[in-house]
Design an enzyme around this catalytic site. Structure first.
Site, PDB file in Angstrom:
ATOM      1  N   LYS A 207       1.716 -14.135  12.293  1.00 46.15           N
ATOM      2  CA  LYS A 207       1.626 -12.680  12.519  1.00 46.15           C
ATOM      3  C   LYS A 207       0.220 -12.203  12.173  1.00 46.15           C
ATOM      4  O   LYS A 207      -0.138 -12.083  11.012  1.00 46.15           O
ATOM      5  CB  LYS A 207       2.635 -11.902  11.676  1.00 46.15           C
ATOM      6  CG  LYS A 207       2.700 -10.456  12.192  1.00 46.15           C
ATOM      7  CD  LYS A 207       3.175  -9.452  11.199  1.00 46.15           C
ATOM      8  CE  LYS A 207       2.113  -8.812  10.357  1.00 46.15           C
ATOM      9  NZ  LYS A 207       1.099  -8.000  11.068  1.00 46.15           N
TER      10      LYS A 207
ATOM     11  N   GLU B   3      -3.118 -15.631  -0.851  1.00 49.21           N
ATOM     12  CA  GLU B   3      -4.557 -15.442  -1.096  1.00 49.21           C
ATOM     13  C   GLU B   3      -4.792 -13.935  -1.083  1.00 49.21           C
ATOM     14  O   GLU B   3      -4.677 -13.304  -0.050  1.00 49.21           O
ATOM     15  CB  GLU B   3      -5.355 -16.177  -0.023  1.00 49.21           C
ATOM     16  CG  GLU B   3      -6.748 -16.528  -0.477  1.00 49.21           C
ATOM     17  CD  GLU B   3      -7.737 -15.434  -0.150  1.00 49.21           C
ATOM     18  OE1 GLU B   3      -7.752 -14.407  -0.870  1.00 49.21           O
ATOM     19  OE2 GLU B   3      -8.505 -15.604   0.808  1.00 49.21           O
TER      20      GLU B   3
ATOM     21  N   CYS C 253     -12.730 -11.196   1.100  1.00 45.27           N
ATOM     22  CA  CYS C 253     -11.946 -11.289  -0.144  1.00 45.27           C
ATOM     23  C   CYS C 253     -12.801 -11.834  -1.287  1.00 45.27           C
ATOM     24  O   CYS C 253     -12.610 -11.472  -2.445  1.00 45.27           O
ATOM     25  CB  CYS C 253     -10.704 -12.123   0.069  1.00 45.27           C
ATOM     26  SG  CYS C 253     -11.031 -13.695   0.832  1.00 45.27           S
TER      27      CYS C 253
ATOM     28  N   GLU D  51     -10.229  -3.724  -5.894  1.00 44.09           N
ATOM     29  CA  GLU D  51     -10.919  -4.243  -4.707  1.00 44.09           C
ATOM     30  C   GLU D  51     -11.118  -3.103  -3.699  1.00 44.09           C
ATOM     31  O   GLU D  51     -10.154  -2.486  -3.268  1.00 44.09           O
ATOM     32  CB  GLU D  51     -10.082  -5.361  -4.079  1.00 44.09           C
ATOM     33  CG  GLU D  51     -10.784  -6.048  -2.946  1.00 44.09           C
ATOM     34  CD  GLU D  51      -9.984  -7.215  -2.390  1.00 44.09           C
ATOM     35  OE1 GLU D  51      -8.786  -7.065  -2.155  1.00 44.09           O
ATOM     36  OE2 GLU D  51     -10.586  -8.286  -2.190  1.00 44.09           O
TER      37      GLU D  51
HETATM   38  P1  ADP Z   1      -4.782  -4.761   4.093  1.00 46.90           P
HETATM   39  O1  ADP Z   1      -4.559  -3.573   3.204  1.00 46.90           O
HETATM   40  O2  ADP Z   1      -6.033  -5.476   3.792  1.00 46.90           O
HETATM   41  O3  ADP Z   1      -4.525  -4.488   5.544  1.00 46.90           O
HETATM   42  P2  ADP Z   1      -2.209  -5.904   3.804  1.00 46.90           P
HETATM   43  O4  ADP Z   1      -1.744  -6.754   2.707  1.00 46.90           O
HETATM   44  O5  ADP Z   1      -1.572  -4.564   3.979  1.00 46.90           O
HETATM   45  O6  ADP Z   1      -3.751  -5.833   3.640  1.00 46.90           O
HETATM   46  O7  ADP Z   1      -2.071  -6.633   5.198  1.00 46.90           O
HETATM   47  C1  ADP Z   1      -2.270  -8.017   5.407  1.00 46.90           C
HETATM   48  C2  ADP Z   1      -1.221  -8.509   6.384  1.00 46.90           C
HETATM   49  O8  ADP Z   1       0.059  -8.293   5.804  1.00 46.90           O
HETATM   50  C3  ADP Z   1      -1.201  -7.788   7.724  1.00 46.90           C
HETATM   51  O9  ADP Z   1      -0.882  -8.718   8.750  1.00 46.90           O
HETATM   52  C4  ADP Z   1      -0.076  -6.788   7.554  1.00 46.90           C
HETATM   53  O10 ADP Z   1       0.532  -6.395   8.762  1.00 46.90           O
HETATM   54  C5  ADP Z   1       0.895  -7.592   6.711  1.00 46.90           C
HETATM   55  N1  ADP Z   1       1.834  -6.783   5.942  1.00 46.90           N
HETATM   56  C6  ADP Z   1       1.645  -5.549   5.411  1.00 46.90           C
HETATM   57  N2  ADP Z   1       2.756  -5.120   4.783  1.00 46.90           N
HETATM   58  C7  ADP Z   1       3.688  -6.086   4.925  1.00 46.90           C
HETATM   59  C8  ADP Z   1       5.060  -6.240   4.506  1.00 46.90           C
HETATM   60  N3  ADP Z   1       5.687  -5.297   3.823  1.00 46.90           N
HETATM   61  N4  ADP Z   1       5.674  -7.386   4.824  1.00 46.90           N
HETATM   62  C9  ADP Z   1       5.052  -8.356   5.502  1.00 46.90           C
HETATM   63  N5  ADP Z   1       3.790  -8.270   5.935  1.00 46.90           N
HETATM   64  C10 ADP Z   1       3.104  -7.159   5.658  1.00 46.90           C
END
Ligand code: ADP
Length: 499
Positions: A184, A259, A293, A394
């Site tokens: 994803k 990570e 990161c 961060e």
């Molecule tokens: P950022 O704030 O850097 O976008 P996230 O951790 O929100 O970091 O996003 C990183 C990845 O995790 C993206 O692919 C996002 O769609 C996915 N993501 C965000 N929230 C969820 C969740 N509740 N469950 C699974 N995947 C998620």
């Protein structure tokens, strides 16, 4: 004046779909993607739902339980991975253009990332054919071997800062080991992952081995993390989401690697050439506009060069050419999204309110070429205290804080003074001291007199809340395998344990 803004050749006005069970399909809704350089709509992408994630998981399950991929010899899989690497190279220009259009980074950075992604597949193509098991000398008449086997279906959720490279870091070791994958990408930057899926189809990767589902995290990421049909989840992103994913993975105790970013220190001693140190500092924080990161987002500088270091940082930061990724003069591109720009500007306000001194930047560049794009100028804060939010959290943008130390002990304490532990660096000509300090830094990726060099061969991951496990290198491959001992009795006799 010479024209330095080039036009991309790649066509984005086309259909962008999910890839499930070897077929491209719609997902039920569309999302508009934006060009970070202009803020204008770039294209529309099909997005799925929980049902799409479940369909992809079933396809990956079938491909693992019944398909040819896990049963192939390591050599056969290796040949496939080499082909993927060659295909990425063959499409380098197109993929790099897509990456810059979608994520905003300067084209030269995107090209570098594409080459790196190809080489990641190449590294694991080579590694998987090398000896991996053990033969153990147990008492006769038994012989014991230890073998590594694929884990099964791997869910892989990735962020937007290195879209194709993160896909490669996840897919290459997983595929090499014989797993099947549900990937994803970030909802902000899915284009290169979709293009990679198209390339995989052209290469006739068996269906269901790689699936790409599209959509927001809660909609399509969470069902992958929760599914009992998924055996492993690998995630790169924020700490908050990482913790949620670890919770979701508990249901079937799937294997988890995380990570989760950092607030990485770069410790500079006064014996090191200050201009070279400043040069590395710029690279450490402003590369990819700080959306890295492992960015060096905290300079920890010895007291006797502190003021001079700041003055030189300001001078050099002001000269950095901010602009669109397709402008050949651009040294630092826009941030990925309006939301990220807002988040970074909020942090800058927080820093000011906390009483830190804004030395330079903190604003958006002015002029026609910046209109509506997601740009922020290189930003430096000094006079910070260790407990300030801009020191602890961060920011993921071109914002650096500069801390001051007097003694080596103080430098180490400041360097280790956050909940993160991803990366860190020490600059000193006294290698004995540099080595002592780097050993004391609680981070998984460290450099002495350098920053950011990353190797497919070396483990990537962090201490403390920077995550669980390691990617890349042999460690990364291990993270996609189960370990099995096989004991063979060469002379079976009744055991006579019970009369
Ligand atoms: P950022 O704030 O850097 O976008 P996230 O951790 O929100 O970091 O996003 C990183 C990845 O995790 C993206 O692919 C996002 O769609 C996915 N993501 C965000 N929230 C969820 C969740 N509740 N469950 C699974 N995947 C998620």
């Amino acid at each position: 004046m010479t024209q330095t803004l080039t036009s991309p050749k790649v066509k984005v006005d086309r259909k962008w779909q999910q890839f499930i069970g070897g077929k491209f399909e719609d997902g039920g809704s569309e999302r508009e993607l934006f060009n970070p350089a202009t803020g204008k709509v770039l294209c529309k992408v099909q997005e799925g739902t929980k049902a799409s994630a479940e369909k992809a998981i079933i396809a990956a399950r079938k491909a693992f339980d019944q398909g040819p991929w896990p049963k192939m010899s390591a050599f056969e899989r290796s040949q496939f991975l080499f082909k993927i690497a060659d295909a990425i190279d063959a499409h380098q220009d197109e993929l790099a253009e897509l990456e810059t259009l979608n994520g905003g980074k300067p084209l030269r950075e995107s090209k570098y990332d594409m080459a790196d992604a190809a080489n990641c597949f190449r590294y694991y193509a080579g590694l998987i054919t090398k000896p991996s098991g053990q033969a153990i000398d147990v008492p006769a008449p038994s012989v014991t071997t230890v073998v590594r086997e694929p884990i099964g279906v791997c869910g892989q959720i990735i962020p937007w800062n290195y879209p194709l490279l993160m896909a490669a870091w996840k897919l290459a070791p997983a595929l090499a080991a014989g797993n099947t994958c549900v990937l994803k990408p970030s909802e902000y930057t899915p284009l290169t992952a979709i293009r990679l899926a198209e390339i995989l189809k052209e290469l006739e990767l068996p269906e269901g081995v790689v699936n790409v589902v599209l959509g927001a995290g809660p909609a399509v990421g969470a069902p992958i993390a929760e599914s009992n049909l998924v055996d492993k989840i690998a995630f790169t992103g924020s700490v908050k989401t990482g913790k949620a994913i670890a919770q979701m993975a508990l249901g079937n105790l799937k294997k988890v690697t995380l990570e989760l970013g950092g607030k990485s220190p770069m410790v500079v001693f006064s014996d090191f050439d200050i201009d070279t140190a400043v040069d590395y500092a710029l690279f450490a924080i402003y590369c990819n506009a700080g959306q890295v990161c492992s960015a060096g987002s905290r300079m920890v500088v010895e007291e006797n060069i502190y003021d001079k270091f700041i003055a030189k940082m300001i001078e050099r930061s002001k000269k950095i050419v901010v602009g669109p990724g397709f402008d050949q003069e651009t040294e630092m591109g826009p941030l990925v999204s309006e939301a990220q720009k807002k988040r970074v500007l909020e942090y800058i306000e927080i820093g000011k309110k906390e009483g830190a001194k804004l030395e330079v930047g903190g604003d958006v560049p002015q002029g026609a070429k910046y209109e509506n794009g997601y740009y922020i100028n290189p930003t430096i804060f000094s006079n910070v205290k260790p407990d300030m939010r801009i020191v602890q959290e961060e920011i993921f943008g071109p914002v650096v804080v500069i801390q001051k130390f007097r003694t080596e002990e103080e430098a180490i304490a400041l360097a280790n003074g956050t909940n993160f532990g991803l990366a860190g660096a020490v600059f000193s000509n006294d290698l004995t001291r540099a080595h002592r300090v780097v050993r004391a830094i609680k981070s998984g990726i460290t450099w002495v007199n350098g920053y950011h060099s990353t190797y497919n061969e070396c483990p990537w991951g962090g201490y403390k809340q920077s995550g669980w496990g390691r990617e890349l290198g042999t460690f990364g491959l291990e993270g996609y395998t189960e370990v099995k001992q096989i004991n063979i009795n060469l002379d079976p006799q009744p055991v006579s344990w019970f009369a």
